[in-house]
Scaffold this active site. Structure first.
Site, PDB file in Angstrom:
ATOM      1  N   PHE A 135       8.614 -10.882  -0.687  1.00 17.07           N
ATOM      2  CA  PHE A 135       9.479  -9.695  -0.768  1.00 17.07           C
ATOM      3  C   PHE A 135       9.072  -8.928   0.662  1.00 17.07           C
ATOM      4  O   PHE A 135       7.794  -8.529   0.736  1.00 17.07           O
ATOM      5  CB  PHE A 135       9.337  -8.930  -2.019  1.00 17.07           C
ATOM      6  CG  PHE A 135      10.136  -7.624  -2.135  1.00 17.07           C
ATOM      7  CD1 PHE A 135      11.440  -7.784  -2.369  1.00 17.07           C
ATOM      8  CD2 PHE A 135       9.636  -6.314  -1.638  1.00 17.07           C
ATOM      9  CE1 PHE A 135      12.189  -6.596  -2.340  1.00 17.07           C
ATOM     10  CE2 PHE A 135      10.584  -5.161  -1.486  1.00 17.07           C
ATOM     11  CZ  PHE A 135      11.838  -5.529  -1.986  1.00 17.07           C
ATOM     12  N   ASP A 220       1.913  -9.387   5.963  1.00 17.90           N
ATOM     13  CA  ASP A 220       2.427  -8.302   4.978  1.00 17.90           C
ATOM     14  C   ASP A 220       1.617  -7.947   4.124  1.00 17.90           C
ATOM     15  O   ASP A 220       1.408  -8.398   3.178  1.00 17.90           O
ATOM     16  CB  ASP A 220       3.873  -8.667   4.577  1.00 17.90           C
ATOM     17  CG  ASP A 220       4.520  -7.597   3.806  1.00 17.90           C
ATOM     18  OD1 ASP A 220       3.949  -6.647   3.439  1.00 17.90           O
ATOM     19  OD2 ASP A 220       5.779  -7.883   3.392  1.00 17.90           O
ATOM     20  N   LYS A 249       2.944   1.499   1.337  1.00 25.50           N
ATOM     21  CA  LYS A 249       2.402   1.689  -0.136  1.00 25.50           C
ATOM     22  C   LYS A 249       1.100   2.692  -0.178  1.00 25.50           C
ATOM     23  O   LYS A 249       1.147   3.947  -0.215  1.00 25.50           O
ATOM     24  CB  LYS A 249       2.112   0.492  -0.790  1.00 25.50           C
ATOM     25  CG  LYS A 249       3.552  -0.201  -1.229  1.00 25.50           C
ATOM     26  CD  LYS A 249       3.397  -1.184  -2.370  1.00 25.50           C
ATOM     27  CE  LYS A 249       4.710  -2.107  -2.375  1.00 25.50           C
ATOM     28  NZ  LYS A 249       5.573  -1.595  -3.435  1.00 25.50           N
TER      29      LYS A 249
HETATM   30  C1  LIG Z   1       4.861  -7.046   0.297  1.00 30.92           C
HETATM   31  C2  LIG Z   1       5.914  -5.924   0.500  1.00 30.92           C
HETATM   32  N1  LIG Z   1       6.540  -5.880   1.567  1.00 30.92           N
HETATM   33  C3  LIG Z   1       7.436  -4.727   1.834  1.00 30.92           C
HETATM   34  C4  LIG Z   1       7.802  -4.163   0.843  1.00 30.92           C
HETATM   35  C5  LIG Z   1       8.983  -2.974   1.119  1.00 30.92           C
HETATM   36  O1  LIG Z   1       8.239  -1.689   0.993  1.00 30.92           O
HETATM   37  P1  LIG Z   1       9.031  -0.383   0.685  1.00 30.92           P
HETATM   38  O2  LIG Z   1       9.578  -0.323  -0.656  1.00 30.92           O
HETATM   39  O3  LIG Z   1       8.199   0.710   0.932  1.00 30.92           O
HETATM   40  O4  LIG Z   1      10.014  -0.525   2.003  1.00 30.92           O
HETATM   41  C6  LIG Z   1       7.175  -4.204  -0.497  1.00 30.92           C
HETATM   42  C7  LIG Z   1       7.527  -3.313  -1.654  1.00 30.92           C
HETATM   43  O5  LIG Z   1       7.273  -3.526  -2.633  1.00 30.92           O
HETATM   44  C8  LIG Z   1       6.142  -5.111  -0.540  1.00 30.92           C
HETATM   45  O6  LIG Z   1       5.527  -5.382  -1.835  1.00 30.92           O
END
Ligand SMILES: Cc1ncc(COP(=O)(O)O)c(C=O)c1O
Length: 394
Positions: A135, A220, A249
């Site tokens: 994700f 990520d 986050k």
């Molecule tokens: C690993 C990862 N990347 C990207 C995101 C996207 O982040 P945002 O919701 O702040 O755009 C998330 C959100 O859950 C995530 O867990």
């Protein structure tokens, strides 16, 4: 229906089914609803409230900054932004920072940087290999990067230039690499995909392959970074260094801030090639600085590691008692219980009634991502509620 929930139903686009509770106050690992009912928060704003709710160092930093300078745009230099960048660079293996407002934006920026690198250094290579179950966000490019059908189907045709392969398989990455590949992007542990932990050797093998091919490794760390899995950044546990790392986050303990960091030689943007109006404004950077300083000064990652082990030991006892628990996944304070049936949502509602917030990360998995500052007493309380709720399923 309660007033605020009724208004939400009337006013909002229907993008999410919220839990039937309106939260009005938070302190530490606790939140309270409109009726004054208290909940133990093992969701922490989706792994965001790293220091819990309204931590005094964050509240103080925000209050002081709000009375001093809130926003200027990036047309000017501002102090908290530079201070936060310095702390991030000093405590990571990366050299340069770009601040933005969310995880999706951090990944967008990282992928733009990888494409720019491909154009300048890899004869125009632009494809990014990502994994199934990943994700990476909700913007069009991050949806294309995300390896999950349910997020992609509504938006086909997707942006070009993404190839998806099985997670935890360097062979799959090797098979997918072509002369058009500029980067591989993975999460050290897949968070939204269900808290999937790869083999300990996975990232090392991926790093070695990227080195062999001269392509970039983007980690990520939006969910795994900032102490969440028991080290300041997830990559530290796997003996690798990424070319680019994305964060969001937990960085601001609740304020919207994201960042991507890069090694010096990967940092190929020229002025004007990327930007953000709000990105890294003084207000959010003051919160980020207070959060990161607290995490480092108090060795929160070591505490998370210990508390994670304590929590896992308790979850193991539940697993031994309830046959419908299949496994315990995760590291540090990013943990999940795998279940034989699709009962996660039902369990979440039952926990809510008992005063515990948890997350149904998959129909058959419950996720726990409490504030990093929780105590053994909080963990015992959560385990007690879980036991009551799980026992009703026997
Ligand atoms: C690993 C990862 N990347 C990207 C995101 C996207 O982040 P945002 O919701 O702040 O755009 C998330 C959100 O859950 C995530 O867990």
């Amino acid at each position: 229906m309660e007033k605020w929930q009724g208004l939400e139903q009337k006013l909002f686009m229907r993008t999410i089914n919220r839990l039937p509770v309106t939260l009005v106050r938070g302190q530490g690992a606790r939140v309270w609803d409109t009726e004054g009912k208290e909940y133990l928060d093992f969701v922490a704003g989706s792994a965001v409230n790293s220091l819990g709710h309204c931590h005094p160092v964050v509240t103080k930093a925000l209050t002081e900054q709000a009375q001093t300078l809130i926003h200027t745009s990036n047309l000017f230099y501002t102090v908290p932004q530079v201070q936060l960048a310095e702390l991030l660079v000093d405590n990571s293996c990366l050299d340069r920072v770009f601040f933005c407002n969310s995880g999706a934006e951090a990944n967008e920026g990282a992928m733009k940087l990888a494409r720019r690198y491909g154009k300048l250094r890899l004869k125009g290579a632009y494809e990014i290999i990502t994994t199934y179950g990943s994700f990476h966000g909700r913007t069009l490019a991050t949806v294309a990067a995300t390896g999950q059908d349910k997020f992609q189907q509504p938006y086909i045709p997707l942006l070009d230039g993404f190839v998806h392969v099985d997670y935890d398989s360097v062979e799959a990455i090797k098979a997918a690499t072509t002369s058009q590949t500029c980067a591989v992007m993975v999460e050290p542990i897949q968070g939204e995909g269900g808290v999937n932990v790869p083999d300990d050797s996975y990232l090392k093998k991926v790093r070695a392959w990227c080195d062999e091919k001269g392509i970039l490794l983007i980690l990520d760390e939006i969910q795994t970074g900032l102490g969440r899995i028991g080290s300041l950044f997830g990559y530290e546990q796997y003996g690798v260094e990424p070319n680019i790392m994305t964060l969001a986050k937990g960085l601001g303990s609740g304020v919207p801030i994201g960042a991507f960091l890069a090694k010096e030689r990967t940092s190929v943007f020229a002025p004007g090639e990327h930007g953000s109006t709000f990105g890294g404004n003084p207000l959010v950077c003051a919160a980020g600085l207070a959060t990161l300083k607290f995490i480092i000064d108090n060795d929160i990652p070591a505490k998370v590691k210990k508390m994670g082990q304590y929590f896992i030991a308790g979850l193991e006892k539940l697993k031994a008692k309830f046959s419908f628990i299949t496994e315990i996944r995760g590291r540090g304070l990013l943990l999940a219980l795998g279940l034989t049936d699709n009962i996660a949502e039902e369990l979440v509602l039952a926990c809510l009634k008992e005063g515990l917030l948890v997350n149904p990360v998959k129909p058959d998995a419950l996720r726990f991502m409490p504030p990093l500052i929780i105590t053994e007493k909080d963990v015992d309380e959560a385990l007690g509620i879980l036991e009551i709720v799980l026992a009703r399923r026997l």
